[in-house]
Design a protein around this motif. Structure first.
Motif, PDB file in Angstrom:
ATOM      1  N   ARG A  78       0.825  -1.203   0.000  1.00  0.00           N
ATOM      2  CA  ARG A  78       0.000   0.000   0.000  1.00  0.00           C
ATOM      3  C   ARG A  78       0.863   1.259   0.000  1.00  0.00           C
ATOM      4  O   ARG A  78       0.544   2.244  -0.675  1.00  0.00           O
ATOM      5  CB  ARG A  78      -0.932  -0.004   1.207  1.00  0.00           C
ATOM      6  CG  ARG A  78      -1.819   1.245   1.281  1.00  0.00           C
ATOM      7  CD  ARG A  78      -2.952   1.077   2.263  1.00  0.00           C
ATOM      8  NE  ARG A  78      -3.798  -0.049   1.901  1.00  0.00           N
ATOM      9  CZ  ARG A  78      -4.699  -0.028   0.910  1.00  0.00           C
ATOM     10  NH1 ARG A  78      -4.845   1.082   0.198  1.00  0.00           N
ATOM     11  NH2 ARG A  78      -5.428  -1.078   0.661  1.00  0.00           N
ATOM     12  N   LEU A  79       1.951   1.236   0.744  1.00  0.00           N
ATOM     13  CA  LEU A  79       2.818   2.403   0.789  1.00  0.00           C
ATOM     14  C   LEU A  79       3.389   2.711  -0.590  1.00  0.00           C
ATOM     15  O   LEU A  79       3.437   3.874  -1.004  1.00  0.00           O
ATOM     16  CB  LEU A  79       3.965   2.172   1.784  1.00  0.00           C
ATOM     17  CG  LEU A  79       3.574   2.092   3.259  1.00  0.00           C
ATOM     18  CD1 LEU A  79       4.779   1.716   4.103  1.00  0.00           C
ATOM     19  CD2 LEU A  79       2.979   3.412   3.733  1.00  0.00           C
ATOM     20  N   MET A  80       3.810   1.683  -1.325  1.00  0.00           N
ATOM     21  CA  MET A  80       4.341   1.913  -2.671  1.00  0.00           C
ATOM     22  C   MET A  80       3.259   2.475  -3.591  1.00  0.00           C
ATOM     23  O   MET A  80       3.513   3.380  -4.396  1.00  0.00           O
ATOM     24  CB  MET A  80       4.920   0.618  -3.246  1.00  0.00           C
ATOM     25  CG  MET A  80       6.299   0.275  -2.718  1.00  0.00           C
ATOM     26  SD  MET A  80       7.086  -1.095  -3.605  1.00  0.00           S
ATOM     27  CE  MET A  80       6.198  -2.489  -2.910  1.00  0.00           C
ATOM     28  N   LYS A  81       2.049   1.940  -3.483  1.00  0.00           N
ATOM     29  CA  LYS A  81       0.965   2.458  -4.313  1.00  0.00           C
ATOM     30  C   LYS A  81       0.680   3.917  -3.978  1.00  0.00           C
ATOM     31  O   LYS A  81       0.494   4.747  -4.879  1.00  0.00           O
ATOM     32  CB  LYS A  81      -0.290   1.607  -4.124  1.00  0.00           C
ATOM     33  CG  LYS A  81      -1.426   2.009  -5.049  1.00  0.00           C
ATOM     34  CD  LYS A  81      -2.622   1.084  -4.911  1.00  0.00           C
ATOM     35  CE  LYS A  81      -3.741   1.497  -5.863  1.00  0.00           C
ATOM     36  NZ  LYS A  81      -4.926   0.619  -5.742  1.00  0.00           N
ATOM     37  N   GLU A  82       0.676   4.250  -2.697  1.00  0.00           N
ATOM     38  CA  GLU A  82       0.448   5.635  -2.286  1.00  0.00           C
ATOM     39  C   GLU A  82       1.580   6.553  -2.751  1.00  0.00           C
ATOM     40  O   GLU A  82       1.366   7.748  -2.991  1.00  0.00           O
ATOM     41  CB  GLU A  82       0.288   5.709  -0.767  1.00  0.00           C
ATOM     42  CG  GLU A  82      -0.995   5.062  -0.253  1.00  0.00           C
ATOM     43  CD  GLU A  82      -1.058   5.017   1.261  1.00  0.00           C
ATOM     44  OE1 GLU A  82      -0.045   5.386   1.909  1.00  0.00           O
ATOM     45  OE2 GLU A  82      -2.108   4.612   1.804  1.00  0.00           O
ATOM     46  N   ASP A  83       2.768   6.000  -2.896  1.00  0.00           N
ATOM     47  CA  ASP A  83       3.897   6.783  -3.376  1.00  0.00           C
ATOM     48  C   ASP A  83       3.956   6.867  -4.902  1.00  0.00           C
ATOM     49  O   ASP A  83       4.925   7.394  -5.469  1.00  0.00           O
ATOM     50  CB  ASP A  83       5.209   6.203  -2.843  1.00  0.00           C
ATOM     51  CG  ASP A  83       5.440   6.563  -1.380  1.00  0.00           C
ATOM     52  OD1 ASP A  83       4.986   7.648  -0.971  1.00  0.00           O
ATOM     53  OD2 ASP A  83       6.060   5.768  -0.657  1.00  0.00           O
ATOM     54  N   GLY A  84       2.937   6.323  -5.575  1.00  0.00           N
ATOM     55  CA  GLY A  84       2.820   6.523  -7.017  1.00  0.00           C
ATOM     56  C   GLY A  84       3.247   5.374  -7.897  1.00  0.00           C
ATOM     57  O   GLY A  84       3.286   5.519  -9.122  1.00  0.00           O
ATOM     58  N   TYR A  85       3.555   4.213  -7.317  1.00  0.00           N
ATOM     59  CA  TYR A  85       3.977   3.073  -8.121  1.00  0.00           C
ATOM     60  C   TYR A  85       2.765   2.230  -8.535  1.00  0.00           C
ATOM     61  O   TYR A  85       1.938   1.864  -7.699  1.00  0.00           O
ATOM     62  CB  TYR A  85       4.990   2.223  -7.361  1.00  0.00           C
ATOM     63  CG  TYR A  85       6.287   2.951  -7.125  1.00  0.00           C
ATOM     64  CD1 TYR A  85       7.124   3.265  -8.191  1.00  0.00           C
ATOM     65  CD2 TYR A  85       6.660   3.372  -5.855  1.00  0.00           C
ATOM     66  CE1 TYR A  85       8.302   3.961  -7.997  1.00  0.00           C
ATOM     67  CE2 TYR A  85       7.833   4.069  -5.641  1.00  0.00           C
ATOM     68  CZ  TYR A  85       8.649   4.365  -6.718  1.00  0.00           C
ATOM     69  OH  TYR A  85       9.814   5.064  -6.526  1.00  0.00           O
ATOM     70  N   ALA A  86       2.691   1.917  -9.822  1.00  0.00           N
ATOM     71  CA  ALA A  86       1.586   1.110 -10.345  1.00  0.00           C
ATOM     72  C   ALA A  86       1.867  -0.378 -10.230  1.00  0.00           C
ATOM     73  O   ALA A  86       0.948  -1.199 -10.235  1.00  0.00           O
ATOM     74  CB  ALA A  86       1.313   1.466 -11.801  1.00  0.00           C
ATOM     75  N   CYS A  87       3.142  -0.732 -10.143  1.00  0.00           N
ATOM     76  CA  CYS A  87       3.520  -2.135  -9.985  1.00  0.00           C
ATOM     77  C   CYS A  87       4.845  -2.186  -9.243  1.00  0.00           C
ATOM     78  O   CYS A  87       5.478  -1.161  -8.980  1.00  0.00           O
ATOM     79  CB  CYS A  87       3.615  -2.851 -11.337  1.00  0.00           C
ATOM     80  SG  CYS A  87       4.833  -2.132 -12.465  1.00  0.00           S
ATOM     81  N   THR A  88       5.267  -3.389  -8.905  1.00  0.00           N
ATOM     82  CA  THR A  88       6.515  -3.573  -8.174  1.00  0.00           C
ATOM     83  C   THR A  88       7.180  -4.850  -8.646  1.00  0.00           C
ATOM     84  O   THR A  88       6.515  -5.751  -9.171  1.00  0.00           O
ATOM     85  CB  THR A  88       6.261  -3.609  -6.647  1.00  0.00           C
ATOM     86  OG1 THR A  88       7.484  -3.901  -5.961  1.00  0.00           O
ATOM     87  CG2 THR A  88       5.241  -4.662  -6.286  1.00  0.00           C
ATOM     88  N   SER A  89       8.494  -4.918  -8.490  1.00  0.00           N
ATOM     89  CA  SER A  89       9.230  -6.111  -8.919  1.00  0.00           C
ATOM     90  C   SER A  89      10.422  -6.331  -8.009  1.00  0.00           C
ATOM     91  O   SER A  89      10.866  -5.421  -7.306  1.00  0.00           O
ATOM     92  CB  SER A  89       9.693  -5.965 -10.379  1.00  0.00           C
ATOM     93  OG  SER A  89      10.568  -4.855 -10.523  1.00  0.00           O
ATOM     94  N   LEU A  90      10.948  -7.553  -8.035  1.00  0.00           N
ATOM     95  CA  LEU A  90      12.088  -7.893  -7.182  1.00  0.00           C
ATOM     96  C   LEU A  90      12.738  -9.190  -7.641  1.00  0.00           C
ATOM     97  O   LEU A  90      12.155  -9.973  -8.389  1.00  0.00           O
ATOM     98  CB  LEU A  90      11.645  -8.011  -5.718  1.00  0.00           C
ATOM     99  CG  LEU A  90      10.481  -8.953  -5.386  1.00  0.00           C
ATOM    100  CD1 LEU A  90      10.915 -10.418  -5.289  1.00  0.00           C
ATOM    101  CD2 LEU A  90       9.800  -8.535  -4.092  1.00  0.00           C
ATOM    102  N   TYR A  91      13.966  -9.385  -7.193  1.00  0.00           N
ATOM    103  CA  TYR A  91      14.648 -10.670  -7.299  1.00  0.00           C
ATOM    104  C   TYR A  91      14.587 -11.314  -5.919  1.00  0.00           C
ATOM    105  O   TYR A  91      15.107 -10.756  -4.949  1.00  0.00           O
ATOM    106  CB  TYR A  91      16.110 -10.500  -7.721  1.00  0.00           C
ATOM    107  CG  TYR A  91      16.295 -10.092  -9.153  1.00  0.00           C
ATOM    108  CD1 TYR A  91      16.347 -11.048 -10.172  1.00  0.00           C
ATOM    109  CD2 TYR A  91      16.421  -8.753  -9.502  1.00  0.00           C
ATOM    110  CE1 TYR A  91      16.525 -10.669 -11.500  1.00  0.00           C
ATOM    111  CE2 TYR A  91      16.598  -8.373 -10.818  1.00  0.00           C
ATOM    112  CZ  TYR A  91      16.649  -9.333 -11.808  1.00  0.00           C
ATOM    113  OH  TYR A  91      16.819  -8.953 -13.116  1.00  0.00           O
ATOM    114  N   ALA A  92      13.955 -12.458  -5.834  1.00  0.00           N
ATOM    115  CA  ALA A  92      13.718 -13.079  -4.533  1.00  0.00           C
ATOM    116  C   ALA A  92      14.903 -13.931  -4.098  1.00  0.00           C
ATOM    117  O   ALA A  92      15.547 -14.579  -4.920  1.00  0.00           O
ATOM    118  CB  ALA A  92      12.464 -13.954  -4.608  1.00  0.00           C
TER     119      ALA A  92
END
Length: 363
Positions: A78-92
């Protein structure tokens, strides 16, 4: 404690740097978990949406197994969405851990390990020259065209992302053609009879790609192997496969949709149609429910609706269908998405076209 081996941190240390956000978790008043989010993009159909690249997730050793990391990951969505990000990605570090928060593997990247003696002999190669970090403007058109061919790419709007700006010891950058048709980034290994690693390889034409293979043969004349990464549609595999060349699936990227409307609106089609998606998202309640998708030559619109769903996804499978590898058709065939209205299958497949998914950035 997690990534610096306990090395003390002074107030002058810049732990985030330009284009990064930090998120922390606390138990009481004590901060005991943290993660970094890189300001990136994620491409689809030639468009790009703001993407938060998650890295450096850590919990103090004596505060682990208390749920701190899980709380950090779940609330950061939620914090990332509130900061303007539409999606997220990572290397697990392990994919199942991040699947708990609905991240999912998209695309298939391969690591090429090619003996120098197995590099193909290329005729009519393009002219090649080395450029300096100050000449990065020469390579951006080629890189941007490469990005448009794949989903999941970071368009690198920030100059700090370019690997050639690596301080006092910049990478060597070669370009082929004028205008540029291929780019190779590496640090030349001066040892004999060892493997030479290519950090990045981008191309827009088959001749540009072949020219870089020819350049590798010259650069690695006193080496044993050359290594580099490619998308799953590797030109070396499809046109130049030879005994002794090894292709290994590289550590995959996991993606997750945060803003349904913003992500799906990047999908493009010259045809017209509409259908309704039923979506389940365990962490972002506003994503739950049905979404009406209308598309045509003028663009794609996505709106919340009370209409009945034609197809049902969870947010993991929708993320994969959006990026295109695996495709919506594959997901439906495997039962990872549910087709409610068979009459809408053709329309759904028209918009959710397969697309190779690739991320050239390691973070």
């Amino acid at each position: 404690m997690t990534y610096r081996g306990g090395k003390p941190i002074s107030p002058e240390d810049d732990l985030l740097g330009e284009g990064r956000l930090g998120y922390v978790a606390s138990v009481g008043e004590d901060i005991c978990g943290a993660m970094t989010v890189l300001d990136m993009d994620c491409t689809r159909d030639g468009n790009a949406v703001p993407n938060g690249g998650v890295c450096a997730v850590g919990v103090l050793p004596h505060k682990r197994r208390l749920g701190v990391g899980s709380a950090l990951l779940s609330n950061s969505l939620r914090l990332m969405k509130e900061d303007g990000y539409a999606c997220t990605s990572l290397y697990a570090y392990r994919e199942p851990f991040y699947r708990q928060f609905d991240y999912e593997v998209c695309g298939l990247e391969v690591l090429v390990n090619c003996p120098v003696t197995r590099l193909p002999k290329i005729k009519d190669a393009l002219p090649v020259r080395q450029i300096k970090p100050d000449d990065l403007n020469l390579i951006r058109p080629c890189f941007e065209q490469f990005c448009k061919r794949y989903s999941g790419m970071n368009t690198r709007k920030r100059d700090a992302w370019w690997p050639t700006t690596a301080g006092d010891y910049p990478y060597t950058v070669y370009i082929a053609g004028d205008p540029v048709e291929a780019i190779m980034v590496l640090r030349v290994n001066d040892d004999f009879w060892v493997a030479q690693e290519i950090k990045e390889l981008f191309w827009t034409t088959s001749r540009g790609y072949e020219t870089m293979l020819d350049l590798m043969a010259g650069l690695c004349i006193n080496k044993t192997h050359v290594k580099w990464q490619e998308p799953s549609c590797s030109p070396l595999y499809t046109r130049y496969l030879d005994e002794g060349i090894v292709f290994t699936v590289r550590r995959p990227v996991q993606y997750r949709i945060l803003d349904v409307a913003q992500c799906l609106s990047t999908l493009a089609s010259l045809d017209e149609g509409q259908f309704v998606i039923g979506l389940q998202d365990r962490f972002l309640e506003e994503n739950n429910g049905c979404w009406k998708v209308e598309f045509g030559p003028d663009g794609t619109s996505v709106q919340s609706t009370r209409m009945v769903a034609d197809v049902e996804f969870d947010v993991r499978s929708l993320t994969q269908a959006w990026l295109g590898e695996p495709s919506a058709d594959d997901l439906l065939s495997e039962g990872l998405a549910k087709l409610v209205n068979p009459a809408k299958l053709k329309v759904i497949k028209t918009l959710f076209r397969p697309c190779r998914t690739y991320c050239a950035d390691i973070f």
